[in-house]
Design an enzyme around this catalytic site. Structure first.
Site, short mmCIF file in Angstrom:
data_model
loop_
_atom_site.label_atom_id
_atom_site.label_comp_id
_atom_site.label_asym_id
_atom_site.label_seq_id
_atom_site.Cartn_x
_atom_site.Cartn_y
_atom_site.Cartn_z
N LYS A 81 0.93 -1.23 0.21
CA LYS A 81 0.12 0.01 -0.11
C LYS A 81 0.65 1.33 0.17
CE LYS A 81 -0.55 -3.21 2.53
NZ LYS A 81 0.50 -3.86 2.92
N ARG A 82 2.16 1.22 0.50
CA ARG A 82 2.83 2.12 0.59
C ARG A 82 3.16 2.85 -0.83
NH1 ARG A 82 5.86 3.55 4.78
NH2 ARG A 82 7.49 4.19 3.47
#
Length: 476
Positions: A247-248
């Site tokens: 998700k980063r």
RNA sequence: GGCCCCAUCGUCUAGCGGUUAGGACAUCGGCCUCUCACGCCGGUAACGCGGGUUCGAUUCCCGCUGGGGUCACCA
């Protein structure tokens, strides 16, 4: 033996785009060969597993059209399909392993083991810490303990991977890994082996990040006297910066792409082309994939996720009627139309409008926006467009009105021919008159072709909108 | 660091001893045009390095370099 494959997500978040790809490859193989696609939920980690994730994963799989033949909500002869409901089986198998000496109880705590590891590392900074027990015999089974597998000291464990070929690892590298935690829950490697065997899985296809688990699993199959399944590991899909996808560094949820208006077919197409190819072909229908997919066309090297290419592939699916029928398009765009208040659009007009926006809408979100003025009566007048309706443009609209009344049939070629003839004979430029007409008809400065828009609207709505345009132009 | 794996344009890939190294996305020009798009035409752009094997290596072998994965009472 009949082909049986499985997808075994752990419900600790949304369905990851990489997970979807793994599910897809398994599903394709099952569909191609008429095998069985099993869904199994690996919820043995009490801390991380949660019902919302289970829900989200099922929803995403269904949205993608990756239907499972056996598993939660559909049943099957090998259930239950939640690992948390299969604990008795794991316990029983663990006891068997202890009884025949392949495993042992170990009451070394996590902290003690960490200490052992740290001590070793302090002395051998370059070496690999390998735990070989039992360092202390656990004689009282009622005390908290884990069950560890006794890894052979010598030799190597090897297996043949369907995409990578022969892979072997020296056993001396392998620690006595844990089978059962002290809380009575099984650990991944153990539960996976027990279940894959119990469920008759014949091919385990998963991400390459699992190759390190495979030797341990092969060892377990041997110790249990089970025939190991085939293995196929997929090259990894990395983020654009080369790091592991998270998700980063990217949008990783299947959910994210559904929300942004991607079609399932487009998502699947991009995912399958990542690591698999069929000559120069880029775009595939679901049926084609089922027919063409094969493991020998799967590459070995990891790749980087490319949002631009993804967007383009999915656009192709929206663009081509043979990949997305008008009916499918209409039903896929419906939720996005509803989101802007168009809950019960005129079905016939929607169907007629879709072909005019296929080349323009890169996503269903854009499609809903482009469809808006077709379906709303009167259309929303864009404030930036309104000034184009000056008093001087009213005569253009009047003339077009007349043409619209007279032209039979009310079809694009005839309308265009008559209007252009008039424009030319008047010594005006089409581009000068087109924009005011467009604003009157659509309320916008950009839209599909004028005459196509008129035909979709029909004669009556067209005349109504031209009248409204004239009123706005003349300020009356 | 140990172990395992990988290596063609910026990206996804085709290639399976002899090719002007192909396609797609992206990018840069141009065309089409009632707007926005779509489409079309064209350009830039790759075999990581060093040894072998061979008449001939992008392709086969070895080494190096580089990249990735994995080393839990997570999955």
């Amino acid at each position: 033996m009949a082909l049986r494959v499985r997808f075994a997500p752990s419900p600790s978040g949304y369905l990851h785009i990489g997970g979807a790809r793994t599910a897809l490859f398994n599903w394709l193989w099952a569909r191609k060969l008429g095998g069985t696609f099993v869904l199994r939920v690996e919820d043995t980690d009490q801390e991380r597993s949660n019902p919302e994730s289970v829900r989200a994963i099922f929803d995403a799989l269904r949205w993608l059209g990756l239907d499972w033949d056996e598993g939660p909500e559909v049943g099957g002869a090998f259930g239950p399909y939640f690992q948390s409901e299969r604990r008795a089986l794991y316990r029983e198998v663990a006891e068997r392993l202890i009884a025949n000496g392949a495993a042992y109880r170990c009451d070394l705590t996590k902290e003690e083991l960490d200490q052992l590891r740290a001590d070793y590392k302090a002395k051998n900074p370059k070496g690999e810490f390998v735990y070989r027990g039992p360092v202390r015999e656990c004689t009282d089974p009622t005390k908290p303990h884990v069950v560890r597998f006794r890894v052979p000291r010598e030799g190597a464990t090897h297996f043949v991977d369907k995409v990578f070929g022969a892979i072997s690892t020296p056993n001396s590298e392998q620690s006595d890994f844990v089978l059962m935690r002290s809380d009575g829950f099984p650990l991944y490697n153990f539960a996976a082996v027990v279940d894959d065997h119990a469920m008759g899985i014949t091919l385990v296809a998963r991400g390459r990040d699992h190759v390190g688990n495979t030797p341990q699993q092969v060892l377990l199959y041997k110790a249990l006297g089970f025939e190991p399944p085939e293995f196929a590991h997929l090259p990894l899909m990395l983020a654009a910066n080369g790091e592991k996808l998270s998700k980063r560094n990217a949008s990783v949820g299947v959910q994210d792409y559904r929300d942004r208006g991607y079609s399932p077919g487009g998502v699947l197409n991009y995912l399958v082309r990542f690591g698999w190819s069929h000559g120069d072909q880029e775009i595939f229908s679901r049926d084609e994939l089922v027919k063409l997919f094969d493991w020998d066309r799967v590459g070995k090297s990891d790749g980087k996720f490319d949002e631009k290419k993804f967007a383009d592939v999915q656009f192709e699916h929206l663009k081509r009627p043979e990949l997305t029928s008008s009916e499918d398009y209409a039903s896929m765009v419906a939720p996005f139309l509803a989101a802007r208040g168009l809950t019960a659009p005129d079905g016939a007009r929607l169907a007629a409008a879709i072909p005019t926006i296929r080349d323009r809408a890169h996503t269903l979100v854009e499609a809903a926006d482009l469809l808006d003025f077709f379906l709303r009566e009167p259309p929303v007048m864009d404030e930036a467009a309104r000034p184009l309706l000056t008093p001087a443009t009213a005569p253009y609209l009047e003339t077009l009105k007349m043409i619209c009344v007279e032209t039979e049939p009310f079809a694009a070629p005839a309308l265009e021919a008559r209007f252009k003839a008039w424009v030319e004979s008047s010594g005006i430029k089409m581009k000068d008159v087109a924009q005011p007409v467009r604003v009157a008809l659509t309320g916008r400065k950009a839209s599909p072709g004028l005459f196509d828009v008129m035909v979709v609207l029909g004669r009556k709505a067209t005349l109504d909108r031209l009248d409204r345009g004239i009123r706005i132009a003349t300020g009356s």
